[in-house]
Design a protein around this motif. Structure first.
Motif, mmCIF file in Angstrom:
data_model
loop_
_atom_site.group_PDB
_atom_site.id
_atom_site.type_symbol
_atom_site.label_atom_id
_atom_site.label_comp_id
_atom_site.label_asym_id
_atom_site.label_seq_id
_atom_site.Cartn_x
_atom_site.Cartn_y
_atom_site.Cartn_z
ATOM 1 N N GLY A 97 -3.257 0.331 -10.324
ATOM 2 C CA GLY A 97 -3.876 -0.937 -9.669
ATOM 3 C C GLY A 97 -3.530 -1.086 -8.660
ATOM 4 N N GLU A 98 -2.211 0.021 -7.650
ATOM 5 C CA GLU A 98 -1.518 -0.102 -6.279
ATOM 6 C C GLU A 98 -2.583 0.313 -5.694
ATOM 7 N N LEU A 99 -2.458 0.005 -4.430
ATOM 8 C CA LEU A 99 -3.596 0.131 -3.036
ATOM 9 C C LEU A 99 -3.314 1.696 -2.685
ATOM 10 N N VAL A 100 -4.080 2.740 -2.263
ATOM 11 C CA VAL A 100 -2.875 3.123 -2.406
ATOM 12 C C VAL A 100 -4.007 4.291 -1.020
ATOM 13 N N THR A 101 -4.140 5.046 0.298
ATOM 14 C CA THR A 101 -3.933 5.496 1.113
ATOM 15 C C THR A 101 -4.182 7.258 1.132
ATOM 16 N N ALA A 102 -4.973 7.807 0.460
ATOM 17 C CA ALA A 102 -4.876 9.113 0.643
ATOM 18 C C ALA A 102 -5.407 9.984 1.769
ATOM 19 N N GLY B 113 -11.780 2.849 -5.589
ATOM 20 C CA GLY B 113 -11.481 1.782 -5.106
ATOM 21 C C GLY B 113 -9.514 2.301 -4.156
ATOM 22 N N VAL B 114 -9.624 3.372 -3.836
ATOM 23 C CA VAL B 114 -8.458 4.510 -2.970
ATOM 24 C C VAL B 114 -9.178 4.372 -2.054
ATOM 25 N N ARG B 115 -8.275 4.141 -0.559
ATOM 26 C CA ARG B 115 -9.115 4.323 1.203
ATOM 27 C C ARG B 115 -8.477 6.096 1.364
ATOM 28 N N HIS B 116 -9.280 6.440 1.738
ATOM 29 C CA HIS B 116 -9.159 7.875 2.479
ATOM 30 C C HIS B 116 -9.229 8.144 4.366
ATOM 31 N N VAL B 117 -8.000 8.333 4.379
ATOM 32 C CA VAL B 117 -7.899 9.134 6.081
ATOM 33 C C VAL B 117 -7.817 10.297 6.010
ATOM 34 N N THR B 118 -8.357 10.999 7.353
ATOM 35 C CA THR B 118 -8.360 12.143 7.709
ATOM 36 C C THR B 118 -7.157 11.920 8.752
ATOM 37 N N MET C 72 0.882 -1.098 -0.037
ATOM 38 C CA MET C 72 0.449 0.054 0.220
ATOM 39 C C MET C 72 0.781 1.740 0.046
ATOM 40 N N ILE C 73 0.054 2.121 -0.956
ATOM 41 C CA ILE C 73 1.012 3.220 -0.818
ATOM 42 C C ILE C 73 0.056 4.939 0.013
ATOM 43 N N VAL C 74 1.087 5.416 1.091
ATOM 44 C CA VAL C 74 0.140 5.917 1.756
ATOM 45 C C VAL C 74 0.503 7.469 0.794
ATOM 46 N N VAL C 75 -0.619 8.608 0.149
ATOM 47 C CA VAL C 75 0.102 9.953 -0.350
ATOM 48 C C VAL C 75 0.059 10.846 0.745
ATOM 49 N N THR C 76 -0.043 11.526 1.098
ATOM 50 C CA THR C 76 -0.425 13.176 1.753
ATOM 51 C C THR C 76 -0.688 14.201 0.629
ATOM 52 N N GLY C 77 -0.957 15.527 1.443
ATOM 53 C CA GLY C 77 -2.141 16.403 0.286
ATOM 54 C C GLY C 77 -2.362 15.566 -1.047
ATOM 55 N N THR C 78 -3.395 14.710 -0.312
ATOM 56 C CA THR C 78 -3.681 14.060 -1.588
ATOM 57 C C THR C 78 -4.651 14.856 -2.891
ATOM 58 N N PRO D 42 -3.373 6.173 11.446
ATOM 59 C CA PRO D 42 -4.074 4.762 10.990
ATOM 60 C C PRO D 42 -3.825 4.400 9.139
ATOM 61 N N ALA D 43 -3.477 5.953 9.146
ATOM 62 C CA ALA D 43 -2.910 5.837 7.414
ATOM 63 C C ALA D 43 -2.050 5.141 7.367
ATOM 64 N N LEU D 44 -0.518 5.051 7.666
ATOM 65 C CA LEU D 44 0.395 4.357 7.424
ATOM 66 C C LEU D 44 0.409 2.810 8.468
ATOM 67 N N ASP D 45 -0.403 2.246 8.636
ATOM 68 C CA ASP D 45 -1.127 0.991 8.927
ATOM 69 C C ASP D 45 -0.658 -0.312 7.894
ATOM 70 N N GLY D 46 0.397 -0.531 7.780
ATOM 71 C CA GLY D 46 0.314 -1.923 6.525
ATOM 72 C C GLY D 46 0.862 -1.130 5.581
ATOM 73 N N ALA D 47 1.370 0.208 5.455
ATOM 74 C CA ALA D 47 1.835 0.670 4.681
ATOM 75 C C ALA D 47 3.375 0.143 4.159
ATOM 76 N N LYS D 48 3.811 0.774 2.657
ATOM 77 C CA LYS D 48 4.959 -0.159 2.045
ATOM 78 C C LYS D 48 5.534 1.023 1.655
ATOM 79 N N SER D 49 5.226 2.539 1.931
ATOM 80 C CA SER D 49 5.652 3.723 0.605
ATOM 81 C C SER D 49 5.074 4.823 1.505
ATOM 82 N N LEU D 50 5.595 5.678 1.152
ATOM 83 C CA LEU D 50 5.178 7.120 2.083
ATOM 84 C C LEU D 50 5.363 8.259 0.501
ATOM 85 N N PHE D 51 4.285 9.070 0.364
ATOM 86 C CA PHE D 51 4.891 10.070 -0.920
ATOM 87 C C PHE D 51 4.526 11.864 0.874
ATOM 88 N N LEU D 52 4.744 11.856 0.793
ATOM 89 C CA LEU D 52 5.308 12.760 1.772
ATOM 90 C C LEU D 52 5.399 14.426 0.933
#
Length: 279
Positions: free
Chosen positions: A23-28, A39-44, A1-7, A55-65
């Protein structure tokens, strides 16, 4: 999963879309709830409170900061986010930094960003750093005045820099998140040509098919407008660059083409895609 901040921003939005389409799993992550692609998960979360990102980082492999303007202030502690990411099991961080870290290293906001870069290098994580110059999307600040008055107001009307289309930043970021060959890379991102604010106004007028008048602001007037959204230190550092860019800030970087295999998009291309906001 990839977390994207400032989405919700001009880089985060197309990056989220591109990763989802790949096709990536994304948490925005954003401060407020917003609609997301299928298909994109959102976390405030608010990055000013790093633990809200847990909570957004749980299970994440990568982070865009991507750090919002207030996190560039000297009293902010955005480097804490790097430690939180490492503790959460993130393996790779792609940081959106600033060209000014290299070209104006003594500016207060640049010193703060350098500290974030250093924290990332020392974290033990895989990393890549993106250092864009001015954004083409800064022209969105003129949208209302163009629509209502046919006017663009900006300082230093005949001083140009090679502004970058944020869609290009997003594409480079996606490649850095997905490809190991970018580990340890530092990429300076610029557009393909130096363009002045007056020329930007002319490009908007050409796309509209109607005149747009250019109004020159003083530095003080420009700073007053900017500090409604960003810390005074960041406003001053930015105005120092756009008033008198040094040779490094006028250089057309090859890095977009090195990563993407094509030249960066010109400003008039950005205008064409976004002309609706100026009508």
């Amino acid at each position: 999963m990839i977390v994207v901040t400032g989405t919700t921003g001009n880089v985060g939005r197309p990056l989220t879309q591109a990763l989802a389409e790949a096709g990536e799993l994304v948490t925005a992550v954003s401060r407020h709830a917003v609609a997301m692609p299928d298909g994109v998960r959102h976390v405030t979360a608010d990055l000013a409170e790093p633990t809200s990102l847990t909570p957004a980082l749980d299970g994440a492999k990568s982070l865009f900061l991507l750090l919002s303007g207030d996190l560039h202030a000297p009293e902010a502690r955005p480097a804490d986010i790097i430690g939180l990411a490492a503790a959460s099991g993130v393996r790779r961080v792609v940081l959106l930094s600033s060209q000014g870290v290299a070209t104006r290293p003594l500016g207060p906001s640049r010193v703060a960003m350098r500290a974030v870069e250093d924290a990332l290098r020392e974290s033990g994580l895989d990393w890549a750093v993106l250092r864009p110059g001015g954004f083409a999307s800064n022209a969105l600040a003129w949208a209302e005045s163009v629509r209502t008055q046919g006017t663009v107001a900006a300082p230093f009307g005949d001083v140009g820099v090679p502004v970058i289309d944020p869609a290009d930043i997003a594409e480079v970021a996606a490649d850095c998140l997905l490809d190991d060959r970018h580990t340890g890379g530092v990429y300076e991102l610029t557009g393909p040509e130096v363009i002045t604010p007056r020329q930007q106004a002319e490009a908007i007028a050409a796309a509209l098919g109607s005149p747009v008048r250019f109004q020159e602001l003083t530095r003080d007037e420009a700073k007053a407008a900017m500090t409604r959204f960003v810390p005074a230190e960041l406003a001053d550092d930015t105005l120092d660059i756009i008033s008198a860019p040094n040779p490094a800030e006028l250089r057309i970087s090859p890095d977009v083409e090195r990563v993407l295999g094509r030249a960066p998009r010109p400003f008039d291309g950005w205008v064409a895609r976004n002309i609706a906001v100026f009508r």
